[in-house]
Design a protein around this motif. Structure first.
Motif, PDB file in Angstrom:
ATOM      1  N   ASN A  47       0.803  -1.215   0.000  1.00 47.11           N
ATOM      2  CA  ASN A  47       0.000   0.000   0.000  1.00 47.11           C
ATOM      3  C   ASN A  47       0.840   1.271   0.000  1.00 47.11           C
ATOM      4  O   ASN A  47       0.308   2.359   0.188  1.00 47.11           O
ATOM      5  N   GLY A  48       2.138   1.141  -0.177  1.00 43.30           N
ATOM      6  CA  GLY A  48       3.004   2.307  -0.298  1.00 43.30           C
ATOM      7  C   GLY A  48       3.484   2.898   1.013  1.00 43.30           C
ATOM      8  O   GLY A  48       3.975   4.022   1.037  1.00 43.30           O
ATOM      9  N   ILE A  49       3.369   2.170   2.091  1.00 43.22           N
ATOM     10  CA  ILE A  49       3.842   2.642   3.391  1.00 43.22           C
ATOM     11  C   ILE A  49       5.243   2.086   3.610  1.00 43.22           C
ATOM     12  O   ILE A  49       5.476   0.888   3.440  1.00 43.22           O
ATOM     13  N   GLY A  50       6.166   2.945   3.981  1.00 44.77           N
ATOM     14  CA  GLY A  50       7.540   2.514   4.223  1.00 44.77           C
ATOM     15  C   GLY A  50       7.652   1.676   5.488  1.00 44.77           C
ATOM     16  O   GLY A  50       7.154   2.042   6.536  1.00 44.77           O
ATOM     17  N   VAL A  51       8.296   0.534   5.379  1.00 41.97           N
ATOM     18  CA  VAL A  51       8.488  -0.380   6.504  1.00 41.97           C
ATOM     19  C   VAL A  51       9.972  -0.470   6.807  1.00 41.97           C
ATOM     20  O   VAL A  51      10.789  -0.590   5.905  1.00 41.97           O
ATOM     21  N   GLU A  52      10.312  -0.395   8.064  1.00 45.63           N
ATOM     22  CA  GLU A  52      11.689  -0.552   8.518  1.00 45.63           C
ATOM     23  C   GLU A  52      11.821  -1.906   9.205  1.00 45.63           C
ATOM     24  O   GLU A  52      10.985  -2.283  10.023  1.00 45.63           O
ATOM     25  N   TRP A  53      12.865  -2.648   8.875  1.00 45.63           N
ATOM     26  CA  TRP A  53      13.143  -3.920   9.517  1.00 45.63           C
ATOM     27  C   TRP A  53      14.246  -3.683  10.527  1.00 45.63           C
ATOM     28  O   TRP A  53      15.382  -3.398  10.169  1.00 45.63           O
ATOM     29  N   LEU A  54      13.923  -3.806  11.793  1.00 42.75           N
ATOM     30  CA  LEU A  54      14.883  -3.584  12.876  1.00 42.75           C
ATOM     31  C   LEU A  54      15.599  -4.904  13.134  1.00 42.75           C
ATOM     32  O   LEU A  54      15.220  -5.683  13.994  1.00 42.75           O
ATOM     33  N   LEU A  55      16.634  -5.159  12.356  1.00 41.11           N
ATOM     34  CA  LEU A  55      17.267  -6.472  12.281  1.00 41.11           C
ATOM     35  C   LEU A  55      17.804  -6.968  13.618  1.00 41.11           C
ATOM     36  O   LEU A  55      17.587  -8.109  13.994  1.00 41.11           O
ATOM     37  N   ASN A  56      18.489  -6.148  14.374  1.00 43.76           N
ATOM     38  CA  ASN A  56      19.110  -6.592  15.618  1.00 43.76           C
ATOM     39  C   ASN A  56      18.346  -6.134  16.854  1.00 43.76           C
ATOM     40  O   ASN A  56      18.908  -6.030  17.934  1.00 43.76           O
ATOM     41  N   TYR A  57      17.057  -5.865  16.717  1.00 37.76           N
ATOM     42  CA  TYR A  57      16.259  -5.409  17.858  1.00 37.76           C
ATOM     43  C   TYR A  57      15.059  -6.339  18.027  1.00 37.76           C
ATOM     44  O   TYR A  57      14.216  -6.460  17.137  1.00 37.76           O
ATOM     45  N   ARG A  58      14.998  -7.019  19.139  1.00 37.52           N
ATOM     46  CA  ARG A  58      13.898  -7.908  19.511  1.00 37.52           C
ATOM     47  C   ARG A  58      13.567  -8.920  18.420  1.00 37.52           C
ATOM     48  O   ARG A  58      12.418  -9.087  18.026  1.00 37.52           O
ATOM     49  N   GLY A  59      14.563  -9.574  17.920  1.00 38.75           N
ATOM     50  CA  GLY A  59      14.355 -10.663  16.991  1.00 38.75           C
ATOM     51  C   GLY A  59      14.070 -10.248  15.563  1.00 38.75           C
ATOM     52  O   GLY A  59      13.565 -11.037  14.787  1.00 38.75           O
ATOM     53  N   GLY A  60      14.374  -9.037  15.182  1.00 34.52           N
ATOM     54  CA  GLY A  60      14.130  -8.579  13.816  1.00 34.52           C
ATOM     55  C   GLY A  60      12.741  -8.002  13.651  1.00 34.52           C
ATOM     56  O   GLY A  60      11.995  -8.371  12.743  1.00 34.52           O
ATOM     57  N   SER A  61      12.345  -7.112  14.528  1.00 28.81           N
ATOM     58  CA  SER A  61      11.017  -6.520  14.525  1.00 28.81           C
ATOM     59  C   SER A  61      10.816  -5.582  13.346  1.00 28.81           C
ATOM     60  O   SER A  61      11.764  -5.170  12.679  1.00 28.81           O
TER      61      SER A  61
END
Length: 66
Positions: A47-61
């Protein structure tokens, strides 16, 4: 009277300003179904919303804008 009005005004203003800007999807032990988290991230990207993958925070949240 003025002092009471201003204190109520500033308390209400603080509640209006305290809004979330990001939605956080955890991927650690609290998340029991990780496929739902991936599905939400995929739907947000679709839907065009930017998603950030927090790789080293709480299991890759994941996090994305509200």
């Amino acid at each position: 009277m003025k002092k009471k009005f201003f204190s109520i005004f500033f308390i209400l203003l603080a509640f209006v300003q305290a809004r979330a800007t990001f939605i956080f999807i955890p991927m650690d032990e609290t998340q029991t179904n990780c496929l739902k988290a991936y599905g939400i991230a995929y739907m947000a990207i679709k839907n065009g919303i930017g998603v950030e993958w927090l790789l080293n925070y709480r299991g890759g949240s994941f996090t994305f804008y509200y």
